[in-house]
Motif scaffolding. Structure first.
Motif, PDB file in Angstrom:
ATOM      1  N   ALA A  16       0.845  -1.208   0.000  1.00 30.31           N
ATOM      2  CA  ALA A  16       0.000   0.000   0.000  1.00 30.31           C
ATOM      3  C   ALA A  16       0.874   1.250   0.000  1.00 30.31           C
ATOM      4  O   ALA A  16       0.637   2.200  -0.764  1.00 30.31           O
ATOM      5  CB  ALA A  16      -0.919  -0.006   1.228  1.00 30.31           C
ATOM      6  N   GLY A  43       9.324  -4.450   3.880  1.00 29.54           N
ATOM      7  CA  GLY A  43       8.263  -4.873   2.961  1.00 29.54           C
ATOM      8  C   GLY A  43       7.024  -5.388   3.663  1.00 29.54           C
ATOM      9  O   GLY A  43       6.064  -5.801   3.006  1.00 29.54           O
ATOM     10  N   PHE A  48       5.560 -11.427   2.837  1.00 33.50           N
ATOM     11  CA  PHE A  48       5.259 -12.798   3.260  1.00 33.50           C
ATOM     12  C   PHE A  48       4.211 -13.463   2.375  1.00 33.50           C
ATOM     13  O   PHE A  48       3.950 -14.651   2.516  1.00 33.50           O
ATOM     14  CB  PHE A  48       4.745 -12.797   4.709  1.00 33.50           C
ATOM     15  CG  PHE A  48       5.823 -12.536   5.718  1.00 33.50           C
ATOM     16  CD1 PHE A  48       6.473 -13.598   6.327  1.00 33.50           C
ATOM     17  CD2 PHE A  48       6.194 -11.249   6.044  1.00 33.50           C
ATOM     18  CE1 PHE A  48       7.482 -13.371   7.252  1.00 33.50           C
ATOM     19  CE2 PHE A  48       7.191 -11.006   6.975  1.00 33.50           C
ATOM     20  CZ  PHE A  48       7.847 -12.071   7.582  1.00 33.50           C
ATOM     21  N   ALA A  50       1.942 -14.821  -0.970  1.00 33.96           N
ATOM     22  CA  ALA A  50       2.227 -15.525  -2.214  1.00 33.96           C
ATOM     23  C   ALA A  50       2.025 -14.568  -3.393  1.00 33.96           C
ATOM     24  O   ALA A  50       2.235 -14.936  -4.546  1.00 33.96           O
ATOM     25  CB  ALA A  50       1.292 -16.716  -2.358  1.00 33.96           C
ATOM     26  N   PHE A 240       6.676  -6.002  12.698  1.00 35.63           N
ATOM     27  CA  PHE A 240       6.706  -4.539  12.837  1.00 35.63           C
ATOM     28  C   PHE A 240       5.327  -3.866  12.812  1.00 35.63           C
ATOM     29  O   PHE A 240       5.227  -2.665  13.037  1.00 35.63           O
ATOM     30  CB  PHE A 240       7.607  -3.930  11.758  1.00 35.63           C
ATOM     31  CG  PHE A 240       9.042  -4.340  11.926  1.00 35.63           C
ATOM     32  CD1 PHE A 240       9.818  -3.765  12.918  1.00 35.63           C
ATOM     33  CD2 PHE A 240       9.596  -5.337  11.135  1.00 35.63           C
ATOM     34  CE1 PHE A 240      11.129  -4.158  13.112  1.00 35.63           C
ATOM     35  CE2 PHE A 240      10.911  -5.740  11.312  1.00 35.63           C
ATOM     36  CZ  PHE A 240      11.686  -5.163  12.303  1.00 35.63           C
ATOM     37  N   ASP A 282       4.629 -18.049   3.450  1.00 33.88           N
ATOM     38  CA  ASP A 282       3.312 -18.476   3.932  1.00 33.88           C
ATOM     39  C   ASP A 282       3.210 -19.997   4.074  1.00 33.88           C
ATOM     40  O   ASP A 282       2.128 -20.548   4.211  1.00 33.88           O
ATOM     41  CB  ASP A 282       2.196 -17.917   3.030  1.00 33.88           C
ATOM     42  CG  ASP A 282       2.223 -18.500   1.622  1.00 33.88           C
ATOM     43  OD1 ASP A 282       3.081 -19.365   1.351  1.00 33.88           O
ATOM     44  OD2 ASP A 282       1.375 -18.090   0.810  1.00 33.88           O
ATOM     45  N   THR A 429      -3.203 -12.905  10.549  1.00 37.13           N
ATOM     46  CA  THR A 429      -2.635 -12.286   9.348  1.00 37.13           C
ATOM     47  C   THR A 429      -2.644 -10.760   9.486  1.00 37.13           C
ATOM     48  O   THR A 429      -1.605 -10.123   9.415  1.00 37.13           O
ATOM     49  CB  THR A 429      -3.453 -12.689   8.110  1.00 37.13           C
ATOM     50  OG1 THR A 429      -3.806 -14.053   8.200  1.00 37.13           O
ATOM     51  CG2 THR A 429      -2.674 -12.438   6.831  1.00 37.13           C
TER      52      THR A 429
HETATM   53  C1  LIG Z   1       1.707 -15.091   5.346  1.00 37.56           C
HETATM   54  C2  LIG Z   1       0.784 -14.117   4.650  1.00 37.56           C
HETATM   55  C3  LIG Z   1       0.266 -14.426   3.397  1.00 37.56           C
HETATM   56  C4  LIG Z   1      -0.598 -13.543   2.752  1.00 37.56           C
HETATM   57  N1  LIG Z   1      -1.010 -13.828   1.481  1.00 37.56           N
HETATM   58  C5  LIG Z   1      -1.723 -12.910   0.798  1.00 37.56           C
HETATM   59  C6  LIG Z   1      -1.998 -13.083  -0.586  1.00 37.56           C
HETATM   60  O1  LIG Z   1      -1.530 -14.033  -1.239  1.00 37.56           O
HETATM   61  N2  LIG Z   1      -2.775 -12.134  -1.198  1.00 37.56           N
HETATM   62  C7  LIG Z   1      -3.246 -11.024  -0.528  1.00 37.56           C
HETATM   63  O2  LIG Z   1      -3.937 -10.211  -1.123  1.00 37.56           O
HETATM   64  N3  LIG Z   1      -2.937 -10.809   0.768  1.00 37.56           N
HETATM   65  C8  LIG Z   1      -2.184 -11.712   1.433  1.00 37.56           C
HETATM   66  N4  LIG Z   1      -1.849 -11.462   2.729  1.00 37.56           N
HETATM   67  C9  LIG Z   1      -2.312 -10.193   3.338  1.00 37.56           C
HETATM   68  C10 LIG Z   1      -1.411  -9.055   2.833  1.00 37.56           C
HETATM   69  O3  LIG Z   1      -0.105  -9.305   3.249  1.00 37.56           O
HETATM   70  C11 LIG Z   1      -1.831  -7.713   3.380  1.00 37.56           C
HETATM   71  O4  LIG Z   1      -3.194  -7.499   3.218  1.00 37.56           O
HETATM   72  C12 LIG Z   1      -1.081  -6.604   2.635  1.00 37.56           C
HETATM   73  O5  LIG Z   1       0.235  -6.955   2.339  1.00 37.56           O
HETATM   74  C13 LIG Z   1      -1.089  -5.367   3.487  1.00 37.56           C
HETATM   75  O6  LIG Z   1      -0.319  -4.380   2.861  1.00 37.56           O
HETATM   76  P1  LIG Z   1       0.039  -3.074   3.655  1.00 37.56           P
HETATM   77  O7  LIG Z   1       0.935  -2.311   2.762  1.00 37.56           O
HETATM   78  O8  LIG Z   1      -1.165  -2.436   4.218  1.00 37.56           O
HETATM   79  O9  LIG Z   1       0.854  -3.592   4.947  1.00 37.56           O
HETATM   80  P2  LIG Z   1       2.308  -4.226   5.048  1.00 37.56           P
HETATM   81  O10 LIG Z   1       2.714  -4.885   3.794  1.00 37.56           O
HETATM   82  O11 LIG Z   1       2.319  -5.055   6.284  1.00 37.56           O
HETATM   83  O12 LIG Z   1       3.258  -2.977   5.250  1.00 37.56           O
HETATM   84  C14 LIG Z   1       3.269  -2.237   6.460  1.00 37.56           C
HETATM   85  C15 LIG Z   1       4.599  -1.531   6.538  1.00 37.56           C
HETATM   86  O13 LIG Z   1       4.593  -0.566   7.578  1.00 37.56           O
HETATM   87  C16 LIG Z   1       5.856  -0.617   8.243  1.00 37.56           C
HETATM   88  N5  LIG Z   1       5.695   0.033   9.547  1.00 37.56           N
HETATM   89  C17 LIG Z   1       5.002  -0.368  10.637  1.00 37.56           C
HETATM   90  N6  LIG Z   1       5.084   0.572  11.613  1.00 37.56           N
HETATM   91  C18 LIG Z   1       5.838   1.584  11.119  1.00 37.56           C
HETATM   92  C19 LIG Z   1       6.285   2.838  11.654  1.00 37.56           C
HETATM   93  N7  LIG Z   1       5.966   3.235  12.876  1.00 37.56           N
HETATM   94  N8  LIG Z   1       7.062   3.618  10.871  1.00 37.56           N
HETATM   95  C20 LIG Z   1       7.424   3.232   9.615  1.00 37.56           C
HETATM   96  N9  LIG Z   1       7.029   2.055   9.070  1.00 37.56           N
HETATM   97  C21 LIG Z   1       6.231   1.252   9.819  1.00 37.56           C
HETATM   98  C22 LIG Z   1       6.174  -2.091   8.248  1.00 37.56           C
HETATM   99  O14 LIG Z   1       7.528  -2.342   8.527  1.00 37.56           O
HETATM  100  C23 LIG Z   1       5.773  -2.449   6.825  1.00 37.56           C
HETATM  101  O15 LIG Z   1       6.788  -2.130   5.905  1.00 37.56           O
HETATM  102  C24 LIG Z   1      -0.977 -12.331   3.391  1.00 37.56           C
HETATM  103  C25 LIG Z   1      -0.433 -12.003   4.633  1.00 37.56           C
HETATM  104  C26 LIG Z   1       0.452 -12.878   5.256  1.00 37.56           C
HETATM  105  C27 LIG Z   1       1.034 -12.485   6.588  1.00 37.56           C
END
Ligand SMILES: Cc1cc2nc3c(=O)[nH]c(=O)nc-3n(C[C@H](O)[C@H](O)[C@H](O)COP(=O)(O)OP(=O)(O)OC[C@H]3O[C@@H](n4cnc5c(N)ncnc54)[C@H](O)[C@@H]3O)c2cc1C
Length: 496
Positions: A16, A43, A48, A50, A240, A282, A429
């Motif tokens: 995101a 990241g 994590f 797929a 994190f 995963d 998750t």
């Molecule tokens: C094992 C596993 C398998 C999955 N498989 C799928 C799949 O195949 N398809 C799917 O759609 N979804 C899947 N998901 C769900 C998916 O990972 C999440 O919905 C999606 O990646 C969330 O994206 P995001 O950018 O919101 O969060 P994240 O990718 O978690 O990114 C959050 C970021 O914020 C950073 N952060 C946290 N606090 C701070 C701070 N205070 N200051 C600066 N940085 C900070 C973290 O280090 C991280 O980089 C899976 C999740 C897991 C755990």
């Protein structure tokens, strides 16, 4: 060296956040990404995954546009079907029990295809998920469950593609940079405090995009919001995501929104570590339960393993496992279905037993009432409507009759050795509760007013998911709302 100011600060470096960074840069804004994790763990949860991404497509031509590398041979041997916008809407409404926010889901669904095409224009590649979402029937693969593509290279490939795209667009990522708070005055948000290389300092900016995930990695908040017992769940992904972005926004007056007592949680190896392991990704998940049964410590079944395609049940069954005595279950299969088990069943780090008789198997299920387990399997075998043929590609209606806990589809007798059993616990998750945003991804305050300069995307947006979730929607939501948040933040910064 972290600069003193920029137009747009992005908090997080998952999918995101990085979509937001690209979009803000497209508006001509100077952008800085703050990533709390060190580079080798960066990241977020994105890494994590797929890389499976749910999007609406009308048929082969849409897939060809997204994946021009599809070969004629692949096309000839595959029934890709369609996954229409209406189907995507229906899935979101059904699994969230009609609670999903209508405005947000409209954007998620209608912008899903164009957002993937936008990522493609930034050099991202996608491929069909043959291994997990299609079974071969009469020599042809058939996709099911509305989930057809994944990012090339899975989660690690997606994070690497983001890193490259950011570098190409001149977007710096600062690792080990933890955002701590938002700076604001009567005119809105104007900076962040950040701890980087052991020093706390301020970074002035015109807009902030919060994309730092939920609070799944914070056992105290899990217990506080999800309820007792959730401190005992294992975390599937990054360590994190402890709710920093949510706390920072709430402290600044943002409105909470959505299912704060709900989360996405799955069956996850009983002996997996406390947090995710990037070397396993995963692989600790165990998602082939629709082809077998699950027994708890009492030796009893406790859930309809075949209620729906796994895409529509796996995200809520982790919570069901957490509620069982000892917070674990054993998944049981016989030889007739073991060829259908997903690749995660064949990893080295697996809690597995095998046996040639049911008695031997029951004796090997740690912490389970063996006598009751055999009784449960026998009565399950006797209750199956064996006159209906088994078909893993459709909801085949081959269910049970007369059991206190029915199995609605894919019920096969467990009678053909060797038998296999896998121990699972609950793996969380991500959390569903988040911030209230507008359709421009601007955060609203508790009076319902847009907070000038503050945007949000990804896991920490509330209102989309309640109780459950259709597989592959997390990455799509992060992409759609990341792009919207970045565009809005970039435009606002340029206007200011
Ligand atoms: C094992 C596993 C398998 C999955 N498989 C799928 C799949 O195949 N398809 C799917 O759609 N979804 C899947 N998901 C769900 C998916 O990972 C999440 O919905 C999606 O990646 C969330 O994206 P995001 O950018 O919101 O969060 P994240 O990718 O978690 O990114 C959050 C970021 O914020 C950073 N952060 C946290 N606090 C701070 C701070 N205070 N200051 C600066 N940085 C900070 C973290 O280090 C991280 O980089 C899976 C999740 C897991 C755990």
């Amino acid at each position: 060296m972290l600069p003193d100011r920029c137009d747009v600060v992005i908090v997080g470096a998952g999918n995101a956040a990085m979509c937001a960074a690209l979009a803000a840069r497209e508006q001509g804004a100077t952008v800085i990404v703050l990533e709390r994790a060190p580079e080798d763990e960066s990241g977020g949860n994105t890494r994590f995954t797929a890389g499976a991404i749910r999007f609406a497509y009308d048929g082969l031509e849409d897939l060809r546009a997204l994946m021009p590398d599809l070969t004629e041979e692949e096309i000839a041997r595959t029934d890709f079907g369609r996954y229409t916008e209406d189907q995507f809407f229906d899935d979101m409404a059904r699994v969230t029990e009609n609670r999903t926010d209508p405005d947000l889901v409209e954007l998620l669904v209608r912008r899903s295809k164009s957002t993937l095409m936008w990522l493609r224009s930034h050099g991202f590649r996608f491929v069909p998920i043959y291994g997990r979402q299609a079974f071969k029937v009469d020599g042809r693969f058939k996709f099911w469950g509305g989930l057809t593509v994944e990012a090339w290279g899975g989660g690690p490939g997606l994070v690497e593609a983001h890193r490259k795209a950011a570098a190409k667009d001149g977007i710096p990522i600062f690792y080990g940079a933890r955002a701590l708070g938002l700076l604001h005055d009567d005119d809105g948000i104007n900076g962040v405090t950040v701890r980087h290389e052991g020093k706390t300092r301020t970074l002035a900016c015109r807009s902030v995009v919060l994309a730092s995930g939920g609070f799944e990695s914070n056992p105290e908040w899990r217990t506080r919001y999800l309820g007792p017992g959730w401190d005992l769940a294992k975390v599937r992904g990054t360590r994190f995501n402890t709710g920093d972005g949510l706390r920072m926004a709430l402290d600044a007056g943002a409105a909470p929104c959505g299912n704060w007592s709900g989360c996405h949680a799955v069956g996850w190896d009983r002996n997996a570590p406390e947090f995710g392991d990037l070397a396993v990704g995963d692989g600790f998940q165990k998602h082939s339960y629709p082809w077998g049964i699950m027994l708890n410590a009492n030796g009893e079944r406790f859930v309809d393993e075949g209620a729906d395609f796994r895409n529509y049940t796996y995200a809520k069954y982790g919570a069901v496992i957490l509620r069982q005595p000892g917070q674990f279950a054993w998944q049981i299969f016989d030889r007739k279905v073991t060829h259908l088990l997903r690749d995660e069943y064949r990893i080295r780090q697996v809690t597995k037993v095998t046996a040639n008789t049911l008695e031997e198997l029951a004796g090997k299920l740690d912490d389970v009432n063996a006598g009751k387990a055999i009784e449960t399997i026998r009565s399950y075998n006797a209750a199956i409507r064996t006159e209906i043929p088994f078909d893993p590609n459709v909801k085949d209606g081959r269910g049970t009759v007369g059991l206190p806990v029915p199995k609605s589809n894919w019920a096969n007798t467990i009678d053909t050795p060797p038998f296999e059993a896998y121990a699972v616990s609950c793996g969380i998750t991500f959390t569903f509760g988040g911030l209230r945003i507008t359709t421009d991804a601007q955060v609203l305050d508790t009076d319902g007013q847009p907070m000038r300069g503050l945007y949000a995307a990804g896991e920490l947006v509330g209102g989309l998911f309640y109780f459950n979730y259709p597989g592959g929607t997390g990455l799509m939501s992060g992409s759609v709302f990341g792009r919207i948040a970045g565009t809005s933040a970039g435009q606002a910064a340029k206007r200011a």
